[in-house]
Write an enzyme that holds these catalytic residues in place. Structure first.
Site, PDB file in Angstrom:
ATOM      1  N   GLN A  61      -2.136   2.596  10.009  1.00  0.00           N
ATOM      2  CA  GLN A  61      -0.859   2.656   9.288  1.00  0.00           C
ATOM      3  C   GLN A  61       0.158   3.510  10.033  1.00  0.00           C
ATOM      4  O   GLN A  61       1.360   3.298   9.909  1.00  0.00           O
ATOM      5  CB  GLN A  61      -1.058   3.231   7.881  1.00  0.00           C
ATOM      6  CG  GLN A  61      -1.775   2.305   6.911  1.00  0.00           C
ATOM      7  CD  GLN A  61      -3.268   2.566   6.880  1.00  0.00           C
ATOM      8  OE1 GLN A  61      -3.853   2.981   7.876  1.00  0.00           O
ATOM      9  NE2 GLN A  61      -3.893   2.325   5.743  1.00  0.00           N
TER      10      GLN A  61
ATOM     11  N   ARG B 262      -7.603  -0.420  -6.583  1.00  0.00           N
ATOM     12  CA  ARG B 262      -7.675   0.725  -5.671  1.00  0.00           C
ATOM     13  C   ARG B 262      -7.712   1.996  -6.529  1.00  0.00           C
ATOM     14  O   ARG B 262      -6.776   2.265  -7.279  1.00  0.00           O
ATOM     15  CB  ARG B 262      -6.453   0.755  -4.723  1.00  0.00           C
ATOM     16  CG  ARG B 262      -6.435  -0.431  -3.753  1.00  0.00           C
ATOM     17  CD  ARG B 262      -5.547  -0.155  -2.561  1.00  0.00           C
ATOM     18  NE  ARG B 262      -6.184   0.721  -1.604  1.00  0.00           N
ATOM     19  CZ  ARG B 262      -5.523   1.348  -0.617  1.00  0.00           C
ATOM     20  NH1 ARG B 262      -4.213   1.193  -0.500  1.00  0.00           N
ATOM     21  NH2 ARG B 262      -6.161   2.128   0.228  1.00  0.00           N
TER      22      ARG B 262
ATOM     23  N   ARG C  18       0.868  -1.187   0.000  1.00  0.00           N
ATOM     24  CA  ARG C  18       0.000   0.000   0.000  1.00  0.00           C
ATOM     25  C   ARG C  18       0.897   1.227   0.000  1.00  0.00           C
ATOM     26  O   ARG C  18       2.115   1.107   0.087  1.00  0.00           O
ATOM     27  CB  ARG C  18      -1.007   0.005   1.168  1.00  0.00           C
ATOM     28  CG  ARG C  18      -0.613  -0.674   2.445  1.00  0.00           C
ATOM     29  CD  ARG C  18       0.455   0.012   3.247  1.00  0.00           C
ATOM     30  NE  ARG C  18       0.194   1.422   3.424  1.00  0.00           N
ATOM     31  CZ  ARG C  18       1.105   2.320   3.627  1.00  0.00           C
ATOM     32  NH1 ARG C  18       2.394   1.958   3.708  1.00  0.00           N
ATOM     33  NH2 ARG C  18       0.815   3.596   3.764  1.00  0.00           N
ATOM     34  N   GLY C  19       0.270   2.401  -0.078  1.00  0.00           N
ATOM     35  CA  GLY C  19       1.044   3.631  -0.227  1.00  0.00           C
ATOM     36  C   GLY C  19       1.216   3.887  -1.717  1.00  0.00           C
ATOM     37  O   GLY C  19       1.606   2.982  -2.468  1.00  0.00           O
ATOM     38  N   ALA C  20       0.922   5.128  -2.132  1.00  0.00           N
ATOM     39  CA  ALA C  20       0.797   5.416  -3.567  1.00  0.00           C
ATOM     40  C   ALA C  20       2.002   4.975  -4.421  1.00  0.00           C
ATOM     41  O   ALA C  20       1.835   4.216  -5.382  1.00  0.00           O
ATOM     42  CB  ALA C  20       0.484   6.901  -3.751  1.00  0.00           C
TER      43      ALA C  20
ATOM     44  N   ASP D 101      -1.935  10.717  -2.180  1.00  0.00           N
ATOM     45  CA  ASP D 101      -2.242   9.697  -3.189  1.00  0.00           C
ATOM     46  C   ASP D 101      -2.532  10.303  -4.547  1.00  0.00           C
ATOM     47  O   ASP D 101      -2.503   9.618  -5.564  1.00  0.00           O
ATOM     48  CB  ASP D 101      -3.442   8.865  -2.727  1.00  0.00           C
ATOM     49  CG  ASP D 101      -3.033   7.983  -1.574  1.00  0.00           C
ATOM     50  OD1 ASP D 101      -2.990   8.499  -0.433  1.00  0.00           O
ATOM     51  OD2 ASP D 101      -2.705   6.811  -1.810  1.00  0.00           O
TER      52      ASP D 101
ATOM     53  N   ASN E 147      -5.431  12.357   0.457  1.00  0.00           N
ATOM     54  CA  ASN E 147      -4.551  11.524   1.289  1.00  0.00           C
ATOM     55  C   ASN E 147      -5.423  10.766   2.286  1.00  0.00           C
ATOM     56  O   ASN E 147      -6.645  10.954   2.345  1.00  0.00           O
ATOM     57  CB  ASN E 147      -3.487  12.376   1.994  1.00  0.00           C
ATOM     58  CG  ASN E 147      -2.386  11.522   2.597  1.00  0.00           C
ATOM     59  OD1 ASN E 147      -1.882  10.612   1.966  1.00  0.00           O
ATOM     60  ND2 ASN E 147      -2.026  11.786   3.844  1.00  0.00           N
ATOM     61  N   LYS E 148      -4.794   9.926   3.072  1.00  0.00           N
ATOM     62  CA  LYS E 148      -5.487   9.069   4.026  1.00  0.00           C
ATOM     63  C   LYS E 148      -6.534   9.844   4.830  1.00  0.00           C
ATOM     64  O   LYS E 148      -6.294  10.972   5.253  1.00  0.00           O
ATOM     65  CB  LYS E 148      -4.452   8.440   4.956  1.00  0.00           C
ATOM     66  CG  LYS E 148      -4.965   7.537   6.033  1.00  0.00           C
ATOM     67  CD  LYS E 148      -5.861   6.429   5.530  1.00  0.00           C
ATOM     68  CE  LYS E 148      -5.214   5.573   4.467  1.00  0.00           C
ATOM     69  NZ  LYS E 148      -6.206   4.711   3.753  1.00  0.00           N
TER      70      LYS E 148
HETATM   71  O1  MRU Z   1      -4.541   3.120   2.276  1.00  0.00           O
HETATM   72  P1  MRU Z   1      -3.059   3.333   2.182  1.00  0.00           P
HETATM   73  O2  MRU Z   1      -2.306   2.789   3.333  1.00  0.00           O
HETATM   74  O3  MRU Z   1      -2.511   2.888   0.841  1.00  0.00           O
HETATM   75  O4  MRU Z   1      -2.896   4.918   2.231  1.00  0.00           O
HETATM   76  C1  MRU Z   1      -1.622   5.482   2.136  1.00  0.00           C
HETATM   77  C2  MRU Z   1      -1.606   6.956   2.238  1.00  0.00           C
HETATM   78  O5  MRU Z   1      -2.609   7.592   2.362  1.00  0.00           O
HETATM   79  C3  MRU Z   1      -0.261   7.613   2.095  1.00  0.00           C
HETATM   80  O6  MRU Z   1      -0.200   8.764   2.875  1.00  0.00           O
HETATM   81  C4  MRU Z   1      -0.069   8.012   0.637  1.00  0.00           C
HETATM   82  O7  MRU Z   1      -0.264   6.910  -0.208  1.00  0.00           O
HETATM   83  C5  MRU Z   1       1.257   8.600   0.379  1.00  0.00           C
HETATM   84  S1  MRU Z   1       2.527   7.368   0.360  1.00  0.00           S
HETATM   85  C6  MRU Z   1       4.017   8.079   0.074  1.00  0.00           C
END
Ligand code: MRU
Length: 347
Positions: free
Chosen positions: A197, A88, A45-47, A238, A248-249
């Site tokens: 997270q 996603r 996970r994470g963009a 993201d 973002n999250k």
């Molecule tokens: O749902 P996730 O864990 O994939 O969400 C991740 C985030 O929101 C991060 O802040 C974002 O992807 C930036 S990662 C460098």
């Protein structure tokens, strides 16, 4: 620390982030469907990491199709890309990397002798995407370093760390750089309900680097700011829309509103692959809505009454007015974002 995504001898390995910090399990990905499931379940996970894993995932899907006709290879590649992208919707990096892979194959189509050569070209492209991300994060670290001062309290939300990328992370890259320079500071880590997270991943990775971490629940951020503990907020993103709005999250928007109220600078860090000039504003960003059990349960334990109605948007959008600056690999950008984003990233 193990990297989130590893490609070794033609095999894709993902660090299963759902098991962290308790267990460090690296899982070989045998099929494209397994990669898609791993993305859906947030094992990766994470963009930026989604983009890297998505690109390698296409190779996993195509490696048994090196003997088919070039036309069939392209049809299968497009099908895998379509399925992977639908896992996603919010992080633009996933679609960006998949499109880049498909485009690479299209461009090589006429010249390539056969599907096996197309596969080799795609493998080189995926490795390039991965390597570029490392370099980008090193540049984000360099550009963001000046924001971190001795004695500061820095708040971050979710995990935009090494685990969300190739190395160093985006929001955490300046923190790692400052720590390496011997600057002393504390990082207030929002735990990031519902999937934690922040506590499971960000606290874990920063502590391994020896950075001072103070873990708080999301609802404590206001009190920490009111007490004067926080001088800077840095988060990842993201998707950045053309006008500078950032997805973002979930919970990031609340943090940005608080930062504005308390007069604390609010920075967003991201690679160019997160900037989506095709999306005019944040209101057009598709926000992933995840399963209700993530809200009705805390881990495996049920914490809500049967039948309760639930919302579970995984992301929110912070309007650009609340963003002090965007730390990119090409420098820190400040408002007005529309023109500048296009100038710097339009090509
Ligand atoms: O749902 P996730 O864990 O994939 O969400 C991740 C985030 O929101 C991060 O802040 C974002 O992807 C930036 S990662 C460098």
């Amino acid at each position: 620390m193990k990297e989130a995504v590893t490609w070794e001898h033609g095999e894709l390995y993902l660090l299963d982030q759902t098991k962290l910090p308790g267990e460090v399990v690296v899982e070989r990905q045998a099929t494209a469907a397994q990669v898609q499931d791993s993305i859906r379940q947030l094992k990766v996970r994470g963009a930026p990491a989604l983009g890297i894993a998505g690109a390698y995932g296409l190779l996993v899907g195509m490696r048994d199709s090196r003997e088919v006709s070039k036309q069939m290879f392209m049809d299968l590649l497009q099908e895998h890309a379509r399925r992977t992208e639908s896992t996603r919707p919010t992080a633009v990096n996933l679609g960006w990397a998949l499109k880049r892979m498909v485009r690479t194959a299209e461009q090589a189509y006429d010249q390539a002798a056969d599907s096996s050569e197309l596969y080799d070209i795609l493998e080189q492209e995926a490795v390039r995407i991965h390597e570029e991300d490392r370099q980008i994060n090193r540049n984000i670290a360099r550009h963001g370093l000046g924001l971190i001062r001795e004695g500061m309290g820095v708040l971050t939300h979710c995990n935009a760390g090494a685990l969300a990328t190739s190395v160093l992370g985006t929001a955490t890259a300046p923190l790692y750089a400052a720590h390496e320079k011997g600057i002393k500071f504390s990082v207030y880590v929002d735990e990031t309900r519902p999937l934690l997270q922040g506590s499971r991943l960000t606290a874990w990775e920063l502590m391994q680097a020896g950075i001072e971490v103070i873990l708080i629940t999301d609802s404590m951020a206001a009190a920490m700011m009111a007490e004067g503990n926080i001088q800077l907020v840095i988060v990842g993103t993201d998707r950045v829309a053309a006008n500078g709005d950032v997805a973002n999250k979930i919970g990031t928007l609340g943090t940005a509103v608080l930062a504005k109220h308390f007069g604390i600078p609010f920075y967003v860090a991201c690679p160019s692959s997160t900037i989506d000039l095709e999306t005019p504003s944040g209101s057009m960003i598709i926000i992933e809505e995840r399963g209700t059990e993530e809200v009705t349960h805390f881990g495996l334990r049920k914490t809500a009454p049967d039948g309760v109605r639930v919302r579970n948007p995984a992301f929110d959008v912070t309007p650009h007015e609340l963003v002090t600056g965007i730390i990119t690999d090409r420098g820190i950008m400040q408002a007005p974002y529309s023109g500048r984003l296009r100038e710097l990233f339009g090509g």
